[in-house]
Design a protein around this motif. Structure first.
Motif, PDB file in Angstrom:
ATOM      1  N   ASN A 208      40.610 -14.709 -33.736  1.00 50.69           N
ATOM      2  CA  ASN A 208      40.602 -14.339 -35.163  1.00 50.69           C
ATOM      3  C   ASN A 208      41.230 -15.405 -36.061  1.00 50.69           C
ATOM      4  OD1 ASN A 208      39.788 -12.019 -33.857  1.00 50.69           O
ATOM      5  ND2 ASN A 208      40.805 -10.656 -35.318  1.00 50.69           N
ATOM      6  N   TYR A 209      42.356 -15.953 -35.603  1.00 44.56           N
ATOM      7  CA  TYR A 209      43.042 -17.030 -36.331  1.00 44.56           C
ATOM      8  C   TYR A 209      43.072 -18.225 -35.401  1.00 44.56           C
ATOM      9  CZ  TYR A 209      44.519 -12.922 -38.896  1.00 44.56           C
ATOM     10  OH  TYR A 209      44.511 -11.735 -39.596  1.00 44.56           O
ATOM     11  N   SER A 210      42.843 -19.419 -35.952  1.00 42.46           N
ATOM     12  CA  SER A 210      42.677 -20.551 -35.039  1.00 42.46           C
ATOM     13  C   SER A 210      43.417 -21.803 -35.463  1.00 42.46           C
ATOM     14  CB  SER A 210      41.190 -20.870 -34.878  1.00 42.46           C
ATOM     15  OG  SER A 210      41.035 -21.869 -33.885  1.00 42.46           O
ATOM     16  N   MET A 211      43.686 -22.660 -34.473  1.00 46.06           N
ATOM     17  CA  MET A 211      44.178 -24.008 -34.713  1.00 46.06           C
ATOM     18  C   MET A 211      43.432 -24.966 -33.783  1.00 46.06           C
ATOM     19  SD  MET A 211      48.001 -23.219 -33.190  1.00 46.06           S
ATOM     20  CE  MET A 211      48.639 -24.858 -32.849  1.00 46.06           C
ATOM     21  N   GLY A 212      42.210 -24.592 -33.446  1.00 45.35           N
ATOM     22  CA  GLY A 212      41.412 -25.382 -32.511  1.00 45.35           C
ATOM     23  C   GLY A 212      41.725 -24.948 -31.098  1.00 45.35           C
TER      24      GLY A 212
ATOM     25  N   ASN B 264      40.676  -8.355 -43.127  1.00 40.40           N
ATOM     26  CA  ASN B 264      39.860  -7.399 -43.894  1.00 40.40           C
ATOM     27  C   ASN B 264      38.381  -7.729 -43.790  1.00 40.40           C
ATOM     28  OD1 ASN B 264      42.152  -6.052 -44.664  1.00 40.40           O
ATOM     29  ND2 ASN B 264      42.292  -7.016 -46.687  1.00 40.40           N
ATOM     30  N   ASN B 265      38.075  -9.022 -43.823  1.00 41.09           N
ATOM     31  CA  ASN B 265      36.678  -9.442 -43.722  1.00 41.09           C
ATOM     32  C   ASN B 265      36.083  -9.013 -42.378  1.00 41.09           C
ATOM     33  OD1 ASN B 265      34.688 -11.757 -42.729  1.00 41.09           O
ATOM     34  ND2 ASN B 265      34.490 -11.579 -44.947  1.00 41.09           N
ATOM     35  N   ARG B 266      36.839  -9.221 -41.307  1.00 43.01           N
ATOM     36  CA  ARG B 266      36.341  -8.870 -39.969  1.00 43.01           C
ATOM     37  C   ARG B 266      36.193  -7.354 -39.839  1.00 43.01           C
ATOM     38  NH1 ARG B 266      37.131 -13.429 -35.935  1.00 43.01           N
ATOM     39  NH2 ARG B 266      36.224 -11.906 -34.518  1.00 43.01           N
ATOM     40  N   LEU B 267      37.204  -6.608 -40.350  1.00 38.82           N
ATOM     41  CA  LEU B 267      37.139  -5.149 -40.236  1.00 38.82           C
ATOM     42  C   LEU B 267      35.942  -4.586 -40.990  1.00 38.82           C
ATOM     43  CD1 LEU B 267      40.922  -4.214 -40.530  1.00 38.82           C
ATOM     44  CD2 LEU B 267      39.424  -3.675 -38.598  1.00 38.82           C
TER      45      LEU B 267
ATOM     46  N   ASN C 289      33.134  -2.436 -39.153  1.00 37.30           N
ATOM     47  CA  ASN C 289      32.799  -1.075 -39.576  1.00 37.30           C
ATOM     48  C   ASN C 289      31.322  -0.950 -39.941  1.00 37.30           C
ATOM     49  OD1 ASN C 289      35.425  -0.161 -39.180  1.00 37.30           O
ATOM     50  ND2 ASN C 289      36.052  -0.669 -41.273  1.00 37.30           N
ATOM     51  N   TYR C 290      30.769  -2.006 -40.509  1.00 40.52           N
ATOM     52  CA  TYR C 290      29.344  -1.967 -40.873  1.00 40.52           C
ATOM     53  C   TYR C 290      28.470  -1.866 -39.619  1.00 40.52           C
ATOM     54  CZ  TYR C 290      24.991  -3.073 -43.315  1.00 40.52           C
ATOM     55  OH  TYR C 290      23.723  -3.019 -43.824  1.00 40.52           O
ATOM     56  N   TYR C 291      28.778  -2.681 -38.620  1.00 40.33           N
ATOM     57  CA  TYR C 291      28.053  -2.556 -37.346  1.00 40.33           C
ATOM     58  C   TYR C 291      28.138  -1.126 -36.828  1.00 40.33           C
ATOM     59  CZ  TYR C 291      27.163  -7.491 -35.863  1.00 40.33           C
ATOM     60  OH  TYR C 291      26.694  -8.773 -35.710  1.00 40.33           O
ATOM     61  N   TYR C 292      29.362  -0.593 -36.851  1.00 36.20           N
ATOM     62  CA  TYR C 292      29.591   0.742 -36.280  1.00 36.20           C
ATOM     63  C   TYR C 292      28.744   1.796 -36.996  1.00 36.20           C
ATOM     64  CZ  TYR C 292      31.972   4.317 -33.612  1.00 36.20           C
ATOM     65  OH  TYR C 292      32.234   5.339 -32.727  1.00 36.20           O
ATOM     66  N   GLU C 293      28.791   1.769 -38.347  1.00 34.09           N
ATOM     67  CA  GLU C 293      28.022   2.762 -39.126  1.00 34.09           C
ATOM     68  C   GLU C 293      26.534   2.647 -38.854  1.00 34.09           C
ATOM     69  OE1 GLU C 293      28.918   1.710 -43.166  1.00 34.09           O
ATOM     70  OE2 GLU C 293      31.078   2.058 -42.785  1.00 34.09           O
TER      71      GLU C 293
ATOM     72  N   TYR D 177      34.570 -14.499 -38.898  1.00 35.90           N
ATOM     73  CA  TYR D 177      34.969 -14.475 -40.302  1.00 35.90           C
ATOM     74  C   TYR D 177      33.823 -15.053 -41.133  1.00 35.90           C
ATOM     75  CZ  TYR D 177      37.170 -15.967 -44.645  1.00 35.90           C
ATOM     76  OH  TYR D 177      37.460 -16.166 -45.953  1.00 35.90           O
ATOM     77  N   GLY D 178      33.348 -14.274 -42.099  1.00 35.21           N
ATOM     78  CA  GLY D 178      32.308 -14.767 -42.987  1.00 35.21           C
ATOM     79  C   GLY D 178      30.880 -14.430 -42.562  1.00 35.21           C
ATOM     80  N   ILE D 179      30.721 -13.660 -41.502  1.00 34.01           N
ATOM     81  CA  ILE D 179      29.346 -13.245 -41.156  1.00 34.01           C
ATOM     82  C   ILE D 179      28.801 -12.443 -42.346  1.00 34.01           C
ATOM     83  CG2 ILE D 179      30.060 -11.103 -39.941  1.00 34.01           C
ATOM     84  CD1 ILE D 179      27.686 -11.592 -38.011  1.00 34.01           C
ATOM     85  N   THR D 180      27.552 -12.695 -42.716  1.00 31.84           N
ATOM     86  CA  THR D 180      27.024 -12.053 -43.926  1.00 31.84           C
ATOM     87  C   THR D 180      26.331 -10.732 -43.587  1.00 31.84           C
ATOM     88  OG1 THR D 180      24.874 -13.137 -43.762  1.00 31.84           O
ATOM     89  CG2 THR D 180      26.603 -14.326 -44.980  1.00 31.84           C
TER      90      THR D 180
END
Ligand SMILES: *Cc1c(COP(=O)(O)O)cnc(C)c1O
Length: 378
Positions: free
Chosen positions: A182-186, A254-257, A261-265, A356-359
């Motif tokens: 989720n959070y990265s530094m490479g 928040n973006n990932r959640l 949630n959209y996938y789930y619904e 993060y940022g999937i549309t």
């Protein structure tokens, strides 16, 4: 093609990397490493967090700090990444695999006690998909048998169990900041340390066996070789990249959640029709939307679905091959009890593109293709 993953990038990472360069401090324990530790400690209410070069290395440090040695036994699920086991195999330990729960894919807490012997030294719960293991039960077992708990929270950064951050519940916790997390530094990670008495030893192990950390804090006037150790200290350039992302961890979370949630619904209809299964989040868990997986009926259906999605521009993937069935798993480990779910459930599981940022448009394509598959294969 909709990718399975994209490394997280918020937008201001380069400013901080440039700043580290300008300050002429790019090796370890510079200001970004320190600031990241502080932010993570606040996020998790952890006693102490040290950034490391990877989660694998945080696990290796945990094994050293837990005094794991030749002949010791360490209990963990077989459904996990190789590093969970490797860190303890390197110390000469034998890996004891137990079955998982089919609902969360986490170690079945009710099977741990039967796997304990006189040689058992530690339990390693892996919080799959950022959803917590049943830590109350696991902590109780560890306490009554005097075992260490090392949480593999590689996927569980900013996830919680009964209000406590994953990684802070056991003696040690291990985070990953690999580009798939989720959070990265490479490449990177962190070790969370509960026991105050272990902090100094951890700093020494991370700094090649020297007390250089104390020296930098001005507590001693020269540093020297004091114990065994290695080089587990990440570059401040990598920490600068991470700093941009955890300054406000809710941006990514928040973006990932929202996407999760959209996938789930949207896929719930297929679940209600009995076609697929969706992830289960126990009530006491707050997850971080690390992963969205679905389960097909069996291996054959998953293979067909995967190939259909890949042919139609969706890069869905499967996940771990259980370690006990791998060559090294057979050599260094042993499965105790029945494999009721580890193999069966791992063969049905399929992970959807999640980053993060999937549309919405990308998710709609993924959802449509899954629905098309089940419409064709009715
Ligand atoms: C990613 C991961 C690791 C390894 O993390 P690195 O930072 O790549 O070493 C270990 N365990 C689990 C469960 C993981 O998902």
């Amino acid at each position: 093609m909709i990718p399975f993953n994209k490394p997280p990038f918020i937008g201001n990472e380069l400013n901080f990397i440039q700043d580290a360069i300008n300050q002429q401090k790019i090796s370890g324990d510079g200001q970004y490493t320190k600031q990241c530790s502080k932010i993570l400690e606040n996020m998790t209410k952890s006693e102490k967090i040290l950034l490391t070069t990877s989660c694998t290395h945080a696990l290796e440090m945990s094994a050293l700090l837990s005094d794991i040695s030749v002949g010791d036994e360490v209990i963990m699920p077989s459904y996990t990444f190789v590093s969970t086991a490797d860190a303890f195999v390197l110390r000469g330990a034998k890996i004891i695999f137990v079955d998982i729960r089919p609902d969360t894919m986490n170690i079945d807490e009710n099977l741990i006690e039967k796997a304990i012997t006189k040689q058992t030294k530690a339990i390693v719960p892996v919080h799959y998909a950022g959803v917590s293991c049943e830590m109350d039960k696991i902590s109780k077992i560890a306490q009554s048998y005097n075992l260490k708990i090392i949480e593999d929270a590689a996927q569980g950064v900013y996830s919680f169990y009964k209000g406590r951050a994953l990684g802070t519940i056991g003696d040690f916790g291990c985070f990953s900041f690999h580009e798939t997390k989720n959070y990265s530094m490479g490449e990177g990670g962190a070790i969370l340390i509960k026991d105050q008495d272990k902090i100094e030893q951890a700093e020494i192990i991370r700094e090649k066996g020297t007390n250089r950390s104390k020296f930098f804090r001005g507590q001693i006037d020269k540093y020297t070789w004091v114990d065994y150790g290695s080089s587990y200290l990440p570059s401040d350039l990598n920490a600068a990249y991470l700093y941009a992302q955890i300054q406000n961890p809710d941006i990514i979370n928040n973006n990932r959640l929202k996407s999760w949630n959209y996938y789930y619904e949207q896929l719930n209809e297929l679940k209600l029709d009995g076609k697929i299964e969706l992830p289960y989040i126990p009530q006491e868990c707050i997850h971080n939307a690390h992963m969205f997986y679905i389960k097909a009926k069996n291996l054959q259906e998953r293979t067909e679905l995967l190939s259909y999605l890949n042919k139609n521009g969706v890069n869905a993937v499967f996940h771990y091959i259980p370690l006990h069935s791998s060559p090294a798993g057979k050599k260094y480990g042993k499965f105790i009890g029945l494999d009721m779910y580890t193999t069966k459930e791992s063969e049905r599981l399929l992970r959807l593109p999640m980053f993060y940022g999937i549309t919405r448009e990308q998710q709609d394509i993924v959802i449509k293709k899954i629905k098309d598959f089940y419409a064709i294969n009715n």
